[in-house]
Design a protein around this motif. Sequence first.
Motif, PDB file in Angstrom:
ATOM      1  N   ARG A  62       0.823  -1.206   0.000  1.00  0.00           N
ATOM      2  CA  ARG A  62       0.000   0.000   0.000  1.00  0.00           C
ATOM      3  C   ARG A  62       0.858   1.258   0.000  1.00  0.00           C
ATOM      4  NH1 ARG A  62      -3.397   0.672   5.192  1.00  0.00           N
ATOM      5  NH2 ARG A  62      -1.316   1.175   5.953  1.00  0.00           N
ATOM      6  N   ALA A  63       1.993   1.216   0.701  1.00  0.00           N
ATOM      7  CA  ALA A  63       2.862   2.391   0.788  1.00  0.00           C
ATOM      8  C   ALA A  63       3.361   2.834  -0.575  1.00  0.00           C
ATOM      9  CB  ALA A  63       4.032   2.110   1.722  1.00  0.00           C
ATOM     10  N   LYS A  64       3.409   1.905  -1.520  1.00  0.00           N
ATOM     11  CA  LYS A  64       3.900   2.232  -2.862  1.00  0.00           C
ATOM     12  C   LYS A  64       2.805   2.817  -3.754  1.00  0.00           C
ATOM     13  CE  LYS A  64       6.937  -1.814  -2.552  1.00  0.00           C
ATOM     14  NZ  LYS A  64       7.239  -3.139  -3.149  1.00  0.00           N
ATOM     15  N   ALA A  65       1.574   2.701  -3.315  1.00  0.00           N
ATOM     16  CA  ALA A  65       0.449   3.075  -4.177  1.00  0.00           C
ATOM     17  C   ALA A  65       0.282   4.591  -4.264  1.00  0.00           C
ATOM     18  CB  ALA A  65      -0.843   2.446  -3.653  1.00  0.00           C
ATOM     19  N   GLU A  66      -0.064   5.055  -5.447  1.00  0.00           N
ATOM     20  CA  GLU A  66      -0.368   6.462  -5.686  1.00  0.00           C
ATOM     21  C   GLU A  66      -1.882   6.610  -5.856  1.00  0.00           C
ATOM     22  OE1 GLU A  66       1.721   8.890  -5.638  1.00  0.00           O
ATOM     23  OE2 GLU A  66       3.676   7.921  -5.848  1.00  0.00           O
ATOM     24  N   PRO A  67      -2.432   7.762  -5.516  1.00  0.00           N
ATOM     25  CA  PRO A  67      -1.820   8.896  -4.825  1.00  0.00           C
ATOM     26  C   PRO A  67      -1.839   8.692  -3.314  1.00  0.00           C
ATOM     27  CG  PRO A  67      -4.085   9.402  -5.305  1.00  0.00           C
ATOM     28  CD  PRO A  67      -3.833   8.030  -5.882  1.00  0.00           C
ATOM     29  N   LEU A  68      -1.327   9.666  -2.573  1.00  0.00           N
ATOM     30  CA  LEU A  68      -1.412   9.635  -1.121  1.00  0.00           C
ATOM     31  C   LEU A  68      -2.878   9.770  -0.715  1.00  0.00           C
ATOM     32  CD1 LEU A  68       0.501   9.651   1.450  1.00  0.00           C
ATOM     33  CD2 LEU A  68      -0.003  12.104   1.543  1.00  0.00           C
ATOM     34  N   ARG A  69      -3.350   8.851   0.113  1.00  0.00           N
ATOM     35  CA  ARG A  69      -4.760   8.845   0.524  1.00  0.00           C
ATOM     36  C   ARG A  69      -4.876   9.173   2.003  1.00  0.00           C
ATOM     37  NH1 ARG A  69      -4.496   4.258  -3.027  1.00  0.00           N
ATOM     38  NH2 ARG A  69      -5.665   4.668  -4.943  1.00  0.00           N
ATOM     39  N   ILE A  70      -5.699  10.158   2.289  1.00  0.00           N
ATOM     40  CA  ILE A  70      -5.919  10.638   3.651  1.00  0.00           C
ATOM     41  C   ILE A  70      -7.353  10.337   4.048  1.00  0.00           C
ATOM     42  CG2 ILE A  70      -5.793  12.665   5.165  1.00  0.00           C
ATOM     43  CD1 ILE A  70      -4.318  13.558   2.104  1.00  0.00           C
ATOM     44  N   LEU A 140     -15.979   1.152   6.501  1.00  0.00           N
ATOM     45  CA  LEU A 140     -14.916   1.878   7.185  1.00  0.00           C
ATOM     46  C   LEU A 140     -13.611   1.100   7.124  1.00  0.00           C
ATOM     47  CD1 LEU A 140     -13.808   4.144   8.926  1.00  0.00           C
ATOM     48  CD2 LEU A 140     -14.726   2.964  10.937  1.00  0.00           C
ATOM     49  N   GLU A 141     -13.672  -0.198   7.346  1.00  0.00           N
ATOM     50  CA  GLU A 141     -12.467  -1.011   7.263  1.00  0.00           C
ATOM     51  C   GLU A 141     -11.852  -0.938   5.865  1.00  0.00           C
ATOM     52  OE1 GLU A 141     -13.752  -4.854   8.521  1.00  0.00           O
ATOM     53  OE2 GLU A 141     -13.588  -4.375  10.663  1.00  0.00           O
ATOM     54  N   GLY A 142     -12.710  -0.903   4.839  1.00  0.00           N
ATOM     55  CA  GLY A 142     -12.209  -0.788   3.480  1.00  0.00           C
ATOM     56  C   GLY A 142     -11.470   0.519   3.249  1.00  0.00           C
ATOM     57  N   VAL A 143     -11.997   1.607   3.813  1.00  0.00           N
ATOM     58  CA  VAL A 143     -11.331   2.906   3.674  1.00  0.00           C
ATOM     59  C   VAL A 143      -9.985   2.886   4.382  1.00  0.00           C
ATOM     60  CG1 VAL A 143     -11.471   5.357   4.256  1.00  0.00           C
ATOM     61  CG2 VAL A 143     -13.493   4.169   3.398  1.00  0.00           C
ATOM     62  N   LEU A 144      -9.941   2.349   5.599  1.00  0.00           N
ATOM     63  CA  LEU A 144      -8.682   2.293   6.341  1.00  0.00           C
ATOM     64  C   LEU A 144      -7.656   1.414   5.637  1.00  0.00           C
ATOM     65  CD1 LEU A 144     -10.008   2.038  10.015  1.00  0.00           C
ATOM     66  CD2 LEU A 144      -8.895   4.002   8.945  1.00  0.00           C
ATOM     67  N   GLU A 145      -8.108   0.340   5.023  1.00  0.00           N
ATOM     68  CA  GLU A 145      -7.188  -0.561   4.333  1.00  0.00           C
ATOM     69  C   GLU A 145      -6.447   0.128   3.189  1.00  0.00           C
ATOM     70  OE1 GLU A 145      -9.521  -3.869   3.112  1.00  0.00           O
ATOM     71  OE2 GLU A 145      -9.613  -4.771   5.117  1.00  0.00           O
ATOM     72  N   ARG A 146      -7.074   1.104   2.553  1.00  0.00           N
ATOM     73  CA  ARG A 146      -6.424   1.733   1.402  1.00  0.00           C
ATOM     74  C   ARG A 146      -5.859   3.125   1.710  1.00  0.00           C
ATOM     75  NH1 ARG A 146     -12.005   1.619  -0.005  1.00  0.00           N
ATOM     76  NH2 ARG A 146     -12.992   3.681  -0.075  1.00  0.00           N
ATOM     77  N   SER A 147      -5.970   3.574   2.967  1.00  0.00           N
ATOM     78  CA  SER A 147      -5.484   4.913   3.331  1.00  0.00           C
ATOM     79  C   SER A 147      -4.054   4.865   3.846  1.00  0.00           C
ATOM     80  CB  SER A 147      -6.397   5.530   4.395  1.00  0.00           C
ATOM     81  OG  SER A 147      -7.697   5.737   3.893  1.00  0.00           O
ATOM     82  N   HIS A 148      -3.346   5.971   3.652  1.00  0.00           N
ATOM     83  CA  HIS A 148      -1.990   6.110   4.161  1.00  0.00           C
ATOM     84  C   HIS A 148      -1.942   6.920   5.452  1.00  0.00           C
ATOM     85  CE1 HIS A 148      -1.449   5.707  -0.307  1.00  0.00           C
ATOM     86  NE2 HIS A 148      -0.564   4.810   0.096  1.00  0.00           N
ATOM     87  N   VAL A 149      -2.827   7.898   5.575  1.00  0.00           N
ATOM     88  CA  VAL A 149      -2.795   8.844   6.687  1.00  0.00           C
ATOM     89  C   VAL A 149      -4.198   9.000   7.256  1.00  0.00           C
ATOM     90  CG1 VAL A 149      -2.249  11.219   7.389  1.00  0.00           C
ATOM     91  CG2 VAL A 149      -0.920  10.122   5.565  1.00  0.00           C
ATOM     92  N   CYS A 150      -4.290   9.101   8.579  1.00  0.00           N
ATOM     93  CA  CYS A 150      -5.556   9.438   9.243  1.00  0.00           C
ATOM     94  C   CYS A 150      -5.355  10.752   9.988  1.00  0.00           C
ATOM     95  CB  CYS A 150      -5.967   8.346  10.221  1.00  0.00           C
ATOM     96  SG  CYS A 150      -7.477   8.737  11.161  1.00  0.00           S
ATOM     97  N   CYS A 151      -6.171  11.736   9.666  1.00  0.00           N
ATOM     98  CA  CYS A 151      -6.048  13.051  10.300  1.00  0.00           C
ATOM     99  C   CYS A 151      -7.413  13.536  10.757  1.00  0.00           C
ATOM    100  CB  CYS A 151      -5.421  14.056   9.331  1.00  0.00           C
ATOM    101  SG  CYS A 151      -5.214  15.706  10.044  1.00  0.00           S
ATOM    102  N   VAL A 152      -7.538  13.797  12.044  1.00  0.00           N
ATOM    103  CA  VAL A 152      -8.736  14.426  12.612  1.00  0.00           C
ATOM    104  C   VAL A 152      -8.219  15.596  13.451  1.00  0.00           C
ATOM    105  CG1 VAL A 152     -10.816  14.132  14.003  1.00  0.00           C
ATOM    106  CG2 VAL A 152      -9.924  12.194  12.690  1.00  0.00           C
ATOM    107  N   PRO A 153      -8.149  16.801  12.866  1.00  0.00           N
ATOM    108  CA  PRO A 153      -7.487  17.940  13.529  1.00  0.00           C
ATOM    109  C   PRO A 153      -8.374  18.648  14.549  1.00  0.00           C
ATOM    110  CG  PRO A 153      -8.268  18.604  11.372  1.00  0.00           C
ATOM    111  CD  PRO A 153      -8.620  17.142  11.515  1.00  0.00           C
ATOM    112  N   SER A 154      -8.834  17.905  15.539  1.00  0.00           N
ATOM    113  CA  SER A 154      -9.825  18.411  16.488  1.00  0.00           C
ATOM    114  C   SER A 154      -9.325  19.607  17.291  1.00  0.00           C
ATOM    115  CB  SER A 154     -10.233  17.306  17.458  1.00  0.00           C
ATOM    116  OG  SER A 154     -10.806  16.213  16.787  1.00  0.00           O
TER     117      SER A 154
END
Length: 259
Positions: A62-70, A140-154
């Motif tokens: 996944r780390a090699k995949a483009e683009p960066l997914r947040i 939700l699990e599907g989204v996390l599986e393909r994401s690189h970064v999780c950001c919740v700027p609370s």
Amino acid sequence: MAVPTVRAAVSRFGRCGDQHERVHPDSRQRAAPSLAGKPSLVARPGGRTDGRALSPTQVTDRAKAEPLRIVYVGNVVPRKDPETLVAAVARGRPERDWELTVVGSHESTPDYADSVVRAAEQRGVEDCVEFTGEVDTDALEGVLERSHVCCVPSRYEAFGMVYLEAMEYGVVPIASSVGGASEFVEHEHNGFVVDPGHDAGIAAILTALDDDRERQHASAKALSSRRNSIQRGTRRWPRYGRSSSRSQTVSSTSSWWAT
């Protein structure tokens, strides 16, 4: 304060989950003598599984995949401030083709949620920002599986369970500096901590991750060690998004989400 009163208060707070998320330490201290010696039960959060959510090979690929997914996970409300994340993604344009998925209900503050959608349009990133609304566990699990970064700027986050869930998938957490997330997301070690409203800091972190994610792919041991010891990291990162720190170069960074 009597224990039944404490329980009643906690029950009321629980129904206002976006306002109160944990019992105040003073309340716990007053209730403790009455609860001493009582049977206890630890209830594990729903949806959790033993072991890693993804294998080291899956995380490396996944780390090699483009683009960066947040991914942003949480109700679309002012306190969690998804608009700052939209602004950070917009800072990457046109050089970066980052993709942002905003997962969470719009029902709590629909006017604000509508304003966040409009902000994406006004900033010209509506083509790379997806608002899914509330989703089920599988989605939700599907989204996390393909994401690189999780950001919740609370602006404030009492704990931040979403960061732990993301880390199980090898997803880099970018957490708020205000609240409990900094207790387990250690800046520059196993993730990043940014001040509220600091879209420029978030954009700098995303840029560093995007540039550096091909450099190293980690072993299963490194991935496991980060999951099992959430306060321990083996690599240090340059500081971004902290008002008290200086900007530094990113030439020495290495992408820990592939580890």
